[in-house]
Design a protein around this motif. Structure first.
Motif, PDB file in Angstrom:
ATOM      1  N   ALA A  82      14.837 -24.716  40.602  1.00  0.00           N
ATOM      2  CA  ALA A  82      15.211 -24.835  41.717  1.00  0.00           C
ATOM      3  C   ALA A  82      14.262 -24.258  42.705  1.00  0.00           C
ATOM      4  O   ALA A  82      14.057 -24.421  43.807  1.00  0.00           O
ATOM      5  N   ASN A  83      14.023 -23.049  42.065  1.00  0.00           N
ATOM      6  CA  ASN A  83      12.807 -22.054  42.980  1.00  0.00           C
ATOM      7  C   ASN A  83      11.537 -22.616  42.982  1.00  0.00           C
ATOM      8  O   ASN A  83      10.951 -22.738  44.113  1.00  0.00           O
ATOM      9  N   VAL A  84      11.245 -23.206  41.974  1.00  0.00           N
ATOM     10  CA  VAL A  84       9.944 -24.013  42.029  1.00  0.00           C
ATOM     11  C   VAL A  84       9.916 -25.238  42.812  1.00  0.00           C
ATOM     12  O   VAL A  84       9.032 -25.259  43.796  1.00  0.00           O
TER      13      VAL A  84
ATOM     14  N   GLY B 279       5.193 -13.421  40.288  1.00  0.00           N
ATOM     15  CA  GLY B 279       5.589 -14.158  41.570  1.00  0.00           C
ATOM     16  C   GLY B 279       4.322 -13.842  42.611  1.00  0.00           C
ATOM     17  O   GLY B 279       4.712 -13.701  43.691  1.00  0.00           O
ATOM     18  N   ALA B 280       3.312 -14.366  42.143  1.00  0.00           N
ATOM     19  CA  ALA B 280       1.983 -14.011  43.134  1.00  0.00           C
ATOM     20  C   ALA B 280       1.934 -15.141  44.178  1.00  0.00           C
ATOM     21  O   ALA B 280       0.851 -14.839  44.996  1.00  0.00           O
ATOM     22  N   GLY B 281       2.668 -16.067  43.974  1.00  0.00           N
ATOM     23  CA  GLY B 281       2.392 -17.261  45.017  1.00  0.00           C
ATOM     24  C   GLY B 281       1.240 -17.701  45.197  1.00  0.00           C
ATOM     25  O   GLY B 281       0.520 -17.888  43.955  1.00  0.00           O
ATOM     26  N   THR B 282       0.426 -17.478  46.398  1.00  0.00           N
ATOM     27  CA  THR B 282      -0.849 -18.156  46.602  1.00  0.00           C
ATOM     28  C   THR B 282      -1.865 -16.975  46.068  1.00  0.00           C
ATOM     29  O   THR B 282      -2.996 -17.242  46.411  1.00  0.00           O
ATOM     30  N   ALA B 283      -1.250 -15.943  45.655  1.00  0.00           N
ATOM     31  CA  ALA B 283      -2.368 -14.708  45.036  1.00  0.00           C
ATOM     32  C   ALA B 283      -3.271 -14.132  45.961  1.00  0.00           C
ATOM     33  O   ALA B 283      -4.059 -13.606  45.898  1.00  0.00           O
ATOM     34  N   TYR B 284      -2.731 -14.247  47.330  1.00  0.00           N
ATOM     35  CA  TYR B 284      -3.446 -13.536  48.433  1.00  0.00           C
ATOM     36  C   TYR B 284      -3.313 -11.877  48.213  1.00  0.00           C
ATOM     37  O   TYR B 284      -4.339 -11.163  48.383  1.00  0.00           O
ATOM     38  N   PHE B 285      -2.109 -11.325  47.672  1.00  0.00           N
ATOM     39  CA  PHE B 285      -2.043  -9.849  47.598  1.00  0.00           C
ATOM     40  C   PHE B 285      -2.918  -9.466  46.401  1.00  0.00           C
ATOM     41  O   PHE B 285      -3.769  -8.474  46.583  1.00  0.00           O
ATOM     42  N   ALA B 286      -2.914 -10.406  45.225  1.00  0.00           N
ATOM     43  CA  ALA B 286      -3.740 -10.025  43.983  1.00  0.00           C
ATOM     44  C   ALA B 286      -5.355 -10.131  44.569  1.00  0.00           C
ATOM     45  O   ALA B 286      -6.234  -9.250  44.066  1.00  0.00           O
TER      46      ALA B 286
ATOM     47  N   VAL C 210       0.529 -14.195  38.157  1.00  0.00           N
ATOM     48  CA  VAL C 210       1.565 -15.035  37.575  1.00  0.00           C
ATOM     49  C   VAL C 210       2.560 -15.549  38.413  1.00  0.00           C
ATOM     50  O   VAL C 210       3.081 -15.091  39.265  1.00  0.00           O
ATOM     51  N   ASP C 211       2.686 -16.874  38.491  1.00  0.00           N
ATOM     52  CA  ASP C 211       3.728 -17.526  39.198  1.00  0.00           C
ATOM     53  C   ASP C 211       4.225 -18.777  38.498  1.00  0.00           C
ATOM     54  O   ASP C 211       3.312 -19.505  37.989  1.00  0.00           O
ATOM     55  N   PRO C 212       5.430 -19.213  38.612  1.00  0.00           N
ATOM     56  CA  PRO C 212       5.843 -20.529  38.061  1.00  0.00           C
ATOM     57  C   PRO C 212       5.650 -21.899  38.786  1.00  0.00           C
ATOM     58  O   PRO C 212       5.951 -22.871  38.507  1.00  0.00           O
ATOM     59  N   THR C 213       5.358 -21.730  40.123  1.00  0.00           N
ATOM     60  CA  THR C 213       5.083 -23.015  41.228  1.00  0.00           C
ATOM     61  C   THR C 213       3.605 -23.385  41.124  1.00  0.00           C
ATOM     62  O   THR C 213       2.590 -22.816  41.457  1.00  0.00           O
ATOM     63  N   PRO C 214       3.479 -24.612  40.296  1.00  0.00           N
ATOM     64  CA  PRO C 214       2.000 -25.112  40.209  1.00  0.00           C
ATOM     65  C   PRO C 214       1.261 -25.211  41.829  1.00  0.00           C
ATOM     66  O   PRO C 214       0.338 -25.232  41.856  1.00  0.00           O
ATOM     67  N   ALA C 215       2.114 -25.655  42.610  1.00  0.00           N
ATOM     68  CA  ALA C 215       1.546 -25.921  44.075  1.00  0.00           C
ATOM     69  C   ALA C 215       0.922 -24.515  44.590  1.00  0.00           C
ATOM     70  O   ALA C 215      -0.187 -24.539  45.406  1.00  0.00           O
ATOM     71  N   GLN C 216       1.628 -23.509  44.318  1.00  0.00           N
ATOM     72  CA  GLN C 216       1.096 -22.313  44.682  1.00  0.00           C
ATOM     73  C   GLN C 216      -0.212 -21.672  44.148  1.00  0.00           C
ATOM     74  O   GLN C 216      -1.102 -21.345  44.709  1.00  0.00           O
ATOM     75  N   LEU C 217      -0.208 -22.079  42.685  1.00  0.00           N
ATOM     76  CA  LEU C 217      -1.157 -21.818  42.116  1.00  0.00           C
ATOM     77  C   LEU C 217      -2.425 -22.641  42.492  1.00  0.00           C
ATOM     78  O   LEU C 217      -3.353 -22.261  42.233  1.00  0.00           O
TER      79      LEU C 217
ATOM     80  N   ALA D 152       3.791 -19.103  34.948  1.00  0.00           N
ATOM     81  CA  ALA D 152       4.836 -18.777  34.168  1.00  0.00           C
ATOM     82  C   ALA D 152       5.987 -17.825  35.129  1.00  0.00           C
ATOM     83  O   ALA D 152       5.479 -17.283  36.199  1.00  0.00           O
ATOM     84  N   ALA D 153       7.219 -17.812  34.777  1.00  0.00           N
ATOM     85  CA  ALA D 153       8.269 -17.000  35.483  1.00  0.00           C
ATOM     86  C   ALA D 153       8.009 -15.692  34.979  1.00  0.00           C
ATOM     87  O   ALA D 153       7.938 -15.393  33.928  1.00  0.00           O
ATOM     88  N   ALA D 154       8.518 -14.633  36.020  1.00  0.00           N
ATOM     89  CA  ALA D 154       8.672 -13.305  35.396  1.00  0.00           C
ATOM     90  C   ALA D 154       9.584 -12.993  34.527  1.00  0.00           C
ATOM     91  O   ALA D 154       9.733 -11.806  33.987  1.00  0.00           O
TER      92      ALA D 154
ATOM     93  N   GLY E 156       8.210 -11.539  45.078  1.00  0.00           N
ATOM     94  CA  GLY E 156       7.934 -12.459  44.221  1.00  0.00           C
ATOM     95  C   GLY E 156       9.250 -12.181  43.080  1.00  0.00           C
ATOM     96  O   GLY E 156      10.097 -12.346  43.600  1.00  0.00           O
ATOM     97  N   ALA E 157       8.914 -11.898  41.930  1.00  0.00           N
ATOM     98  CA  ALA E 157       9.792 -11.523  41.259  1.00  0.00           C
ATOM     99  C   ALA E 157      10.980 -10.589  41.798  1.00  0.00           C
ATOM    100  O   ALA E 157      12.145 -10.779  41.428  1.00  0.00           O
ATOM    101  N   SER E 158      10.555  -9.599  42.444  1.00  0.00           N
ATOM    102  CA  SER E 158      11.445  -8.789  43.154  1.00  0.00           C
ATOM    103  C   SER E 158      12.604  -9.356  43.888  1.00  0.00           C
ATOM    104  O   SER E 158      13.563  -8.777  44.081  1.00  0.00           O
TER     105      SER E 158
END
Ligand SMILES: C[S@@+](CC[C@H](N)C(=O)[O-])C[C@H]1O[C@@H](n2cnc3c(N)ncnc32)[C@H](O)[C@@H]1O
Length: 254
Positions: free
Chosen positions: A11-13, A61-68, A81-88, A107-109, A127-129
């Motif tokens: 559901a989250n994805v 739960g890195a999303g589009t990984a802007y923080f990383a 790490v994030d479970p949503t292919p569109a975000q990656l 992957a999910a956290a 993210g995971a938080s």
């Protein structure tokens, strides 16, 4: 994973695939190019992470990984790490555009396919938080960290959650409208994803049970000139000038 967990993550994805099409893909351009590390809806400049150069960092739960990406610019070695292919996919496109490359893991956290004790810093910025089960992702954070490694996670504050009406995207009110004692998992009407909201007492108990000490709880305050966010308008700026809308936990693995 249990089937309930599979259903919640799916559901989250689905929700984050939609959110990616609505705005996170578009926002990534600006966020990836801005080197400033800041926390939360009102852009609080980081003053707690310190020098991250040379650190192995995993964002859950890195999303589009802007923080990383910001941490990579500062010399860290992030894994997103994030479970949503569109975000990656957005993160991958931004890596192509900026030349800032680091591993992206789908992957999910709750179950992270990375080795034990391989990171100095675990980050979760909304993210995971917020979207992963804390009884599952905190043990993963502890497992991934080396002894003495640090965990920073940002989420909606406990107080803000208690003042948020049930309907999706309704702004926070100035009174308590939800019970504090009850299930952590929250599903908003009109929104597919599942969130987790804990009291401070529950966070402290769970962090300690997973071998963390808490160095600080930074209760973020909106600055005087802050304006309400274009999309995340559930926390209005004038509310967050008076009460903490976002909690940033700073912890260390003993
Ligand atoms: C607000 S975004 C994260 C923002 C991130 N800091 C960034 O730089 O883009 C929230 C992310 O949490 C992810 N998410 C949802 N459920 C998750 C879970 N169980 N484990 C890890 N991440 C999850 C979503 O796929 C979404 O990309």
């Amino acid at each position: 994973m249990s089937s309930a967990e599979d259903e919640r993550i799916a559901a989250n994805v689905a929700q984050w695939t939609r959110t990616n099409a609505e705005f996170t893909d578009r926002d990534a351009e600006r966020q990836w190019r801005d080197p400033q590390v800041y926390w939360g809806e009102f852009g609080t400049r980081d003053e707690w992470l310190g020098d991250v150069a040379g650190l192995d960092v995993v964002e859950l739960g890195a999303g589009t990984a802007y923080f990383a990406a910001k941490l990579a610019r500062a010399g860290a070695r992030p894994v997103a790490v994030d479970p949503t292919p569109a975000q990656l996919d957005t993160a991958r496109r931004m890596q192509e555009e900026t030349g800032l490359r680091f591993p992206l893991v789908e992957a999910a956290a709750e179950s992270v396919p990375l080795p034990d004790a391989s990171f100095d810093l675990v980050i979760s910025e909304y993210g995971a938080s917020l979207w992963a089960d804390p009884e599952r992702w905190l043990p993963e954070a502890a497992r991934l960290l080396r002894p003495g490694g640090r965990l920073f996670f940002l989420t909606m504050s406990t107080l803000a959650h208690l003042c948020t009406p049930d309907e999706d995207n309704q702004p926070i009110v100035n009174r308590l409208v939800r019970p504090q004692f009850g299930p952590w998992e929250t599903r908003w009407a009109g929104y597919d994803g599942a969130e987790f909201h804990l009291s401070h007492g529950d966070w402290i108990r769970l962090l300690r049970a997973n071998g963390f000490v808490i160095d600080a709880l930074h209760e973020l305050q909106a600055p005087a000139d802050a304006t309400t966010h274009e999309y995340y308008f559930v926390i209005p700026a004038d509310w967050a000038r008076r009460w903490p809308g976002e909690d940033l936990w700073e912890c260390r693995k003993t």
